[in-house]
Scaffold this active site. Structure first.
Site, PDB file in Angstrom:
ATOM      1  N   ASP A  74       8.591   3.597  10.940  1.00 23.20           N
ATOM      2  CA  ASP A  74       7.214   3.364  11.379  1.00 23.20           C
ATOM      3  C   ASP A  74       6.851   1.912  11.097  1.00 23.20           C
ATOM      4  O   ASP A  74       6.433   1.561   9.984  1.00 23.20           O
ATOM      5  CB  ASP A  74       6.261   4.312  10.656  1.00 23.20           C
TER       6      ASP A  74
ATOM      7  N   HIS B 158       0.486  -1.442   8.203  1.00 22.28           N
ATOM      8  CA  HIS B 158       1.063  -1.251   6.873  1.00 22.28           C
ATOM      9  C   HIS B 158       1.724  -2.516   6.320  1.00 22.28           C
ATOM     10  O   HIS B 158       2.327  -2.466   5.249  1.00 22.28           O
ATOM     11  CB  HIS B 158       2.083  -0.110   6.924  1.00 22.28           C
TER      12      HIS B 158
END
Length: 283
Positions: free
Chosen positions: A189, A194
């Site tokens: 991911d 993030h």
């Protein structure tokens, strides 16, 4: 363009064949904090190639169908998507070097109303390529906050039950590292939310957040510690309620119930509940 329920429900997913290697198994375990104490003999098998074991929640990062929701024909507002729920059922252990096949499908599409959004529930199964045996089953609920009101079923088929209304039977504190999201994103991911402070700021966060599925696996790790070495995780589910910032400590509360271990998780420094309505079962 409004959400296209017909296109979503009819979307075809190709089978995905994969083979796990020992590096992927160890990276996943390290990315969720396993092995932080390299002398812990209970955790060493997940991060050392001798007698290597696959951490139970690793299936959640396998066989992902890619960014199919980005297809304009789906009519999904991707900027308003959040991960709402996650379920994992374990049927047989994954083995490094043994090919498996992942199959994805839309399980259900829920319309919570024009002011409340929609929920897309996807199902993924992992099956051993040689025997066809089911290894794991994964359900992911994606909350499309801007896409309700298309006319459809109003409630999820599966009910995530609240934790008992009493003090927890036990709890476990799990520290995270400031760079933990940078490690976890190497499992697949690569969402810049993030990693990029600028992207996180545009999304309304003061800094990059931890992947919800990383929090989920950290909670599973805590529950395994509380259940004891003889217990083998069989299933785990929960709702995501608020994000975790890398470097925070997650406090996992657990209740020992006849049907399994109910749980929820908090970050005390922000008085934030980050997981709720959790349930884990053990064999």
């Amino acid at each position: 363009m409004p959400l296209n329920a017909q296109a979503i429900l009819a979307h075809p997913f190709a089978d995905i064949e994969q083979v796990l290697d020992d590096k992927a198994c160890m990276l996943f375990a390290l990315s969720i904090g396993v092995g932080s104490d390299p002398t812990d003999l209970a955790e060493l098998p997940y991060v050392f190639e001798e007698e290597l074991q696959v951490f139970p929640t690793l299936p959640i990062v396998l066989g992902h169908p890619g960014p199919w929701m980005a297809n304009p024909a789906m009519g999904i507002d991707r900027q308003m998507l959040v991960h709402g729920t996650q379920r994992l059922e374990l049927h047989a252990p994954l083995r490094p070097g043994a090919p498996f096949v992942a199959r994805n499908r839309i399980l259900e599409l829920v319309d919570k109303g024009a002011d409340s959004g929609a929920i897309i529930v996807t199902e993924r199964t992992l099956c051993d390529k040689a025997s066809g045996a089911l290894l794991a089953r994964i359900e992911s609920g994606t909350f499309c906050r801007a896409d309700g009101g298309f006319g459809g079923q109003r409630d999820l088929s599966h009910d995530f039950k609240p934790v008992p209304d009493r003090a927890a039977d036990q709890e476990c504190r799990m520290p995270t590292q400031p760079n933990q999201a940078l490690w976890y994103r190497l499992n697949g991911d690569r969402n810049p939310l993030h990693a990029s402070p600028a992207f996180a700021a545009r999304a309304g966060f003061p800094r990059p957040i931890l992947h919800g599925l990383c929090t989920y696996s950290i909670a599973a790790h805590a529950l395994m510690k509380m259940a004891g070495a003889a217990a083998r995780l069989r299933s785990i589910e929960s709702r995501f309620t608020k994000p975790v910032f890398p470097g925070e400590t997650i406090r996992v509360q657990a209740w020992n119930e006849p049907h399994g271990m109910a749980f929820r998780a908090h970050v005390d420094t922000r008085q934030a509940m980050v997981l709720d309505r959790g349930l884990a079962t053990f064999a």
